[in-house]
Every structure is written in structure tokens, then in C-alpha cells.
Scaffold this active site. Structure first.
Site, PDB file in Angstrom:
ATOM      1  CD  GLU A 183      48.099  32.578  32.018  1.00  0.00           C
ATOM      2  OE1 GLU A 183      48.295  33.298  31.028  1.00  0.00           O
ATOM      3  OE2 GLU A 183      48.759  31.535  32.222  1.00  0.00           O
ATOM      4  CG  ASP A 230      52.331  36.129  32.782  1.00  0.00           C
ATOM      5  OD1 ASP A 230      53.028  35.291  33.388  1.00  0.00           O
ATOM      6  OD2 ASP A 230      51.395  35.800  32.031  1.00  0.00           O
TER       7      ASP A 230
HETATM    8 ZN    ZN Z   1      52.304  30.285  30.815  1.00  0.00          ZN
END
Ligand code: ZN
Length: 419
Positions: A183, A230
């Protein structure tokens, strides 16, 4: 009732969502010591440097595989591998890990799923960066949610099979864990230098096609809701509702949060029993002390349609999926945690109570989405022979997790394969 596939395809997957009873909410297991940052079986192996293509990330991949093979053997485990050129000037391998659990009778292409998603790689810079909120803790929350609904899913599907309810719309609901690699950007965030794993997986699933007459055309369209976690694990998070089209799901999660708080199940709450101060010595009883104002992780349940929806402005793993039409619920705080992309985003800076509360909330939401009411509480399912009187019921104490019966039917054996 039987709903033919054709009709089922016309009914949105949002049609069924069953709130849990108070007793079911209370029966949800808490991660407890499994989230200990030093010794916790779920979280501590993730609190390490996890840069793509390094031994550190390989160890974390092994942790995930061992977890599913040991604790969730009924889930089908798959890998989506790619090797991609990177901003470092050399190609690197990326491994997305996917664990799926579907009704045992379901055919390929006929199951709409709740996807619980987080990335497990860590940023290459600063050296030694752990990324506890980014996203070690979210990965642990997802593992906890998966194991917390597993036995209830087994019970529910077994009951449906016994009742001859297979093939109904209700039966075509599954759950999927997507742990994404790559990511983080290696140098500077750009369309090319970021989301390596997510881009590869979304492209691969868009191209794969299901058998003709399937309810869903591709594995991508089997995702009913892409629930992305997240930057979670710091104290006092505030997560806006980013997307108008999934505000219904946000509202359901906010409602679960409110109810868990009212039941005093949120450990980070100022009103949690563990935080209550003893009454002052000269207190004469009378009116009970007023409760502190209850904070909210999800404060926008009552957001108006005309309000500003910021969905898509934050670049994250949902972007390649959203671009291909997948519905997204994004659990990322605004503002980001103060430790974001700093060396002190480590285990010591996590707020343990907040991490556990998120795990509980995600579990509750998943259980409601999967319509597990009636199957969660550790029911008196253990049977034993008692003095020739046939079967006696034994009430099992403890949590779902430690009271898990053997899966009634192993579905799709744990198999390792590439998409
Ligand atoms: Zn990050």
C-alpha cells in the site's frame, strides 16, 4: 421460502441486515491478551518491519497463513502474487492474502461478500518504521473479527441446511478477509508509487470471470461491501462518513457503537466500569454521579444528504476497487493519528483499549451483516451421555472463541493457490 437466483440478483445485498440483541452483543469475545503488544498471539507478530520483498514481511505472511490454517481451517486461503516495477528502480514481489468463507452449498460466483480489508506492509521510511496503526492493528482487528464469527457461521449454515433453506437469497452471503501488500509508497506517493497490491488484485479480479449464469460476473463484483480499516489504534479517533452510497452501512456501524457503549462494553469509554472512580469517602449516596460525555468513533450517523461527502479524496487501498464500481466503507480517522508516518507509530503508542474496541465493533458489524443473531452466544451445544438418560446439555462458559465447537462441515479445505 425459495428465491430463484434471477430474482436474488435483483435484490440489493443490503436488503438483509439484522441487528444483534443485547445478549448477543454481550457474548461477543474481546481480544484481551491476544492483542498484547509484546506477547499477544494476534497482534505482536505484526508489530515488526514489513517492507515488501523482505524477510520481515515474509514472517508476517507466515503468521497469517498459520493463523488461518490453525484457527480457521474452514476458510479458503488464497494468494494473489505479482512482481511489479517500483519507484526504487527494481521490481519487487507483492503478495495479497485472501481468506474466504462461503455457505458450503454455494456455487462459484453466487456469493456476495462482506470484505474486511487492511494492508499489512509497512513503509520503508523512516528506517525501523513499524506502522502499528498503519496497519498492523487493523489487520489484528480483522483476524479477531473473522475468528469471532466463524463458529456462528457454521451453526447458522448447518441450521439452514437442516431446514432445507439452501439456495435462498439468505444463503448467498459470505465473508472475505483481504490483506493487501504494497500500500505504501517507496519514495513519493503517486498513482504509480502506491497501492501496488490493491491495483494488482482489483485488475486480476476484474478480469477473472465466473461461470455463465452466475449471480456475479467477476470475483470483484462478489464484493458487496469493501470495508477498509486504516490508521486505527490511536486514542479518540473520529471517522467521518465518506460515501453517500454506503452511509447506510456507516449508520449501522455507528448504531452498533452506540449500543456497545451503552452496554458498557467499550473499554476506552470514560464510563467503562474499569474507569469508574471509587465514591468519595464523605459521599452520602443519593443521586449517582453523572456519567462523562460519551465520545464517538463514528460521529456522523445523522449526516444530511446535502452535506459534504469526502469519499475518494483520501488515497487508500479502496481507490482501485472503487474505480471499478465496488461499494466502499472507509474506516480511517480524520484527522489522521498524530503518529502517522512517524517512527513512533509503534506498539507502545497504540491505545490498547481503543484497539480492542475497534475489534469488537468490527466483529459486531460483521455479525449483523451476516445475520448471525441467534447463533452467536455460546449455546448449550456440547452434549454428553449422562447415566443412560440420553443427552444432557452443558452450558459452556467463556467466550465464543474459547468455546468453539468443531466445525460441523469443513468447507472448501484450506488450499493455497494463486488467483
Ligand atoms: Zn501509511
Amino acid at each position: 421460502m425459495h428465491i430463484p437466483t434471477l430474482l436474488a440478483a435483483l435484490i440489493p445485498a443490503t436488503a438483509a441486515y439484522t441487528k444483534l440483541s443485547d445478549s448477543s452483543l454481550k457474548s461477543l469475545p474481546s481480544p484481551g491478551s491476544d492483542f498484547d503488544i509484546k506477547t499477544g498471539a494476534l497482534l505482536s507478530p505484526l508489530l515488526t518491519v514489513r517492507v515488501p520483498g523482505t524477510p520481515g514481511i515474509a514472517a508476517v505472511q507466515a503468521h497469517f497463513v498459520t493463523f488461518f490454517q490453525t484457527h480457521l481451517p474452514s476458510w479458503k486461503l488464497s494468494f494473489q502474487n505479482s512482481t511489479q516495477p517500483t519507484a526504487l528502480g527494481r521490481p519487487l514481489p507483492f503478495v495479497n492474502i485472501v481468506a474466504t468463507r462461503d455457505p458450503p452449498w454455494a456455487k462459484q460466483g453466487d456469493v456476495g461478500r462482506l470484505a474486511l480489508v487492511a494492508h499489512y506492509d509497512s513503509k520503508i521510511d523512516p528506517p525501523g518504521f513499524i506502522g502499528a496503526t498503519d496497519s498492523a492493528a487493523p489487520c489484528a482487528m480483522i483476524l479477531h473479527a473473522a475468528r469471532s464469527v466463524d463458529a456462528a457461521l457454521t451453526r447458522k449454515w448447518e441450521a439452514m441446511k437442516s431446514a432445507g433453506q439452501t439456495g435462498s437469497l439468505e444463503g448467498e452471503k459470505g465473508v472475505q478477509i483481504i490483506l493487501l501488500d504494497g500500500e505504501e509508497a517507496f519514495l513519493n506517493w503517486s498513482d504509480e508509487d502506491s497501492l501496488y497490491g490493491a491495483r494488482a488484485l482489483a485488475a486480476s479480479w476484474e478480469q477473472a470471470t465466473n461461470p455463465a449464469m452466475s449471480t456475479f460476473r467477476t470475483p470483484l463484483s462478489e464484493i458487496s461491501l469493501f470495508l477498509l480499516l486504516d490508521l486505527l489504534g490511536s486514542r479518540n479517533p473520529s471517522v467521518p462518513s465518506y460515501f453517500k452510497t454506503t452511509h447506510w452501512a456507516y449508520q449501522n456501524m455507528a448504531s452498533a457503537e452506540t449500543r456497545l457503549r451503552a452496554l458498557k462494553l467499550f473499554k476506552s469509554s470514560p464510563n467503562h466500569p474499569s474507569r469508574k472512580k471509587a465514591p468519595a469517602k464523605n459521599s452520602k449516596g443519593g443521586a449517582p454521579a453523572r456519567e462523562a460525555r460519551e465520545p464517538k468513533f463514528l460521529p456522523e450517523a445523522n449526516k444530511k444528504d446535502t452535506a459534504t461527502w469526502l469519499g475518494g479524496l483520501i488515497q487508500d487501498d479502496h481507490i482501485p476497487f472503487m474505480a471499478k464500481g465496488v461499494e466502499v466503507l472507509h474506516m480511517i480517522p480524520d484527522p489522521f493519528p498524530t503518529v502517522w508516518h512517524r517512527i513512533d507509530d509503534d506498539g507502545a503508542h497504540l491505545d490498547g483499549a481503543t484497539v480492542e474496541d475497534w475489534a469488537l465493533l468490527v466483529t459486531a458489524f460483521a455479525a449483523e451483516w451476516l445475520d448471525l443473531e441467534g447463533y452467536l452466544a455460546a449455546k448449550p451445544v456440547m452434549k454428553r451421555e449422562v447415566g443412560g438418560e440420553g443427552e444432557a446439555e452443558v452450558v459452556m462458559g467463556g467466550t465464543e472463541t474459547d468455546a468453539r465447537p468443531e466445525p460441523v462441515e469443513v468447507q472448501g479445505r484450506s488450499e493455497l493457490s494463486n488467483f
